[in-house]
Design an enzyme around this catalytic site. Sequence first.
Site, short mmCIF file in Angstrom:
data_model
loop_
_atom_site.label_atom_id
_atom_site.label_comp_id
_atom_site.label_asym_id
_atom_site.label_seq_id
_atom_site.Cartn_x
_atom_site.Cartn_y
_atom_site.Cartn_z
N THR A 239 0.83 -1.21 0.00
CA THR A 239 0.00 0.00 0.00
C THR A 239 0.87 1.26 0.00
OG1 THR A 239 -1.64 -1.21 1.26
CG2 THR A 239 -1.85 1.18 1.28
N HIS B 254 1.99 2.02 -3.41
CA HIS B 254 0.94 2.68 -4.22
C HIS B 254 0.89 4.18 -3.90
CE1 HIS B 254 -0.73 -1.00 -5.81
NE2 HIS B 254 -0.91 -1.50 -4.59
#
Length: 350
Positions: free
Chosen positions: A45, A48
């Site tokens: 995450t 990202h």
Amino acid sequence: MIPKTMQALVKTSAAPGMEMREMPVPSIGPADVLVAVETASVCGTDLHIYHWDEWAQARIKPPYIPGHEFCGTVAAVGELVTDVKVGDFVSAEMHVACGRCKQCRSGQAHVCQFVKILGVDADGAFADYVKIPASNVWKLGDEIPRDFGSLFDPFGNAVHTVLSGEIAGQTVAVTGCGPIGLFAIAVAKACGAADIFAIEPNETRRELARKMGAKTLLDPASGDVERQVFEATGGTGVDVLLEMSGHPAAIAQGFRMLRMGGRASLLGIPSRAVEMDLANGVIFKGATVHGINGRKMYETWFQAEALLRGGMDLSPVITHRLPLAEFDAAMKLLESGEASKILLTVKRQR
Ligand code: NAD
Ligand code: ZN
């Protein structure tokens, strides 16, 4: 003495990258805990968010401090906090549930309708200090190796997935051997899984899967995976599919390898809609399908802690350690597929 300012890794603007900045130390409310971060780890995450991909653009509101996997020492507590004290070594559940929605009020806080994730929706742990609601703090006993403290979040994802159905004596396919797939292999093994098939294109990660307890290592690119799994299971298919890649091809393949009446627990998050043969993969098979989100609050935490107290070794998954300031290098390592779990050392000389 708690200083007024701290070093933090900040997502400063709606663009790729992150920057080390001097930031104010968070001030805490009566039911909050201030933790001096010792170690934080990097999750997909964070990558990202770092790259500012479509998902990040839709979800993240800069400027803010990312980081949701961490452990550290309690530096201050609000006046209503009774369960933890200054000096305790802790980690935390970073999904902050609302406590009021239907799910929260019926024992399903892990799928809270109004969840806020610290490190995603609000300031997180890539900093000297992080503020956490006391109810989300998890005290870590001395028996748990200190290095594993920041792994509770992804380890908990694996524990939740594996233990969402029967596992002892079952044949298990794990599709995707990133850190969470690797943890899942260790948990399945410890809980008595019979045969574990680790399916992963990256050779280094397949080797780690072997270290974590997988008996059969398979490369999905070899074209022969399904035949091998059916052969090894007497033509039946696996009892349990643990989907840990989010890759559409792996999901479709996983359901083809699942036996009639089997259980599929899906953790991996596809970045787009997935096409699969629902009739033959799920319906005619009478398969049970579980979507897995986060960790159960707090059943998963108790299970994760018990497994680690029992001596489960997560260290093969920790492939790199870097100071927080070297986050650029960490992101590159993660992206290259060379790294599995990267620990960032945060603690500054106090
Ligand atoms: P990761 O990206 O490190 O691991 C995914 C692995 O899948 C990689 O090793 C990749 O090589 C492998 N893979 C790619 N194509 C494959 C294929 N066809 N067959 C088999 N394997 C394939 O991710 P991670 O940190 O271990 O997380 C695993 C997944 O879980 C990710 O999709 C992540 O987004 C998701 N996730 C979900 C939750 C949740 O609450 N549901 C929480 C955290 C992470
Ligand atoms: Zn809720």
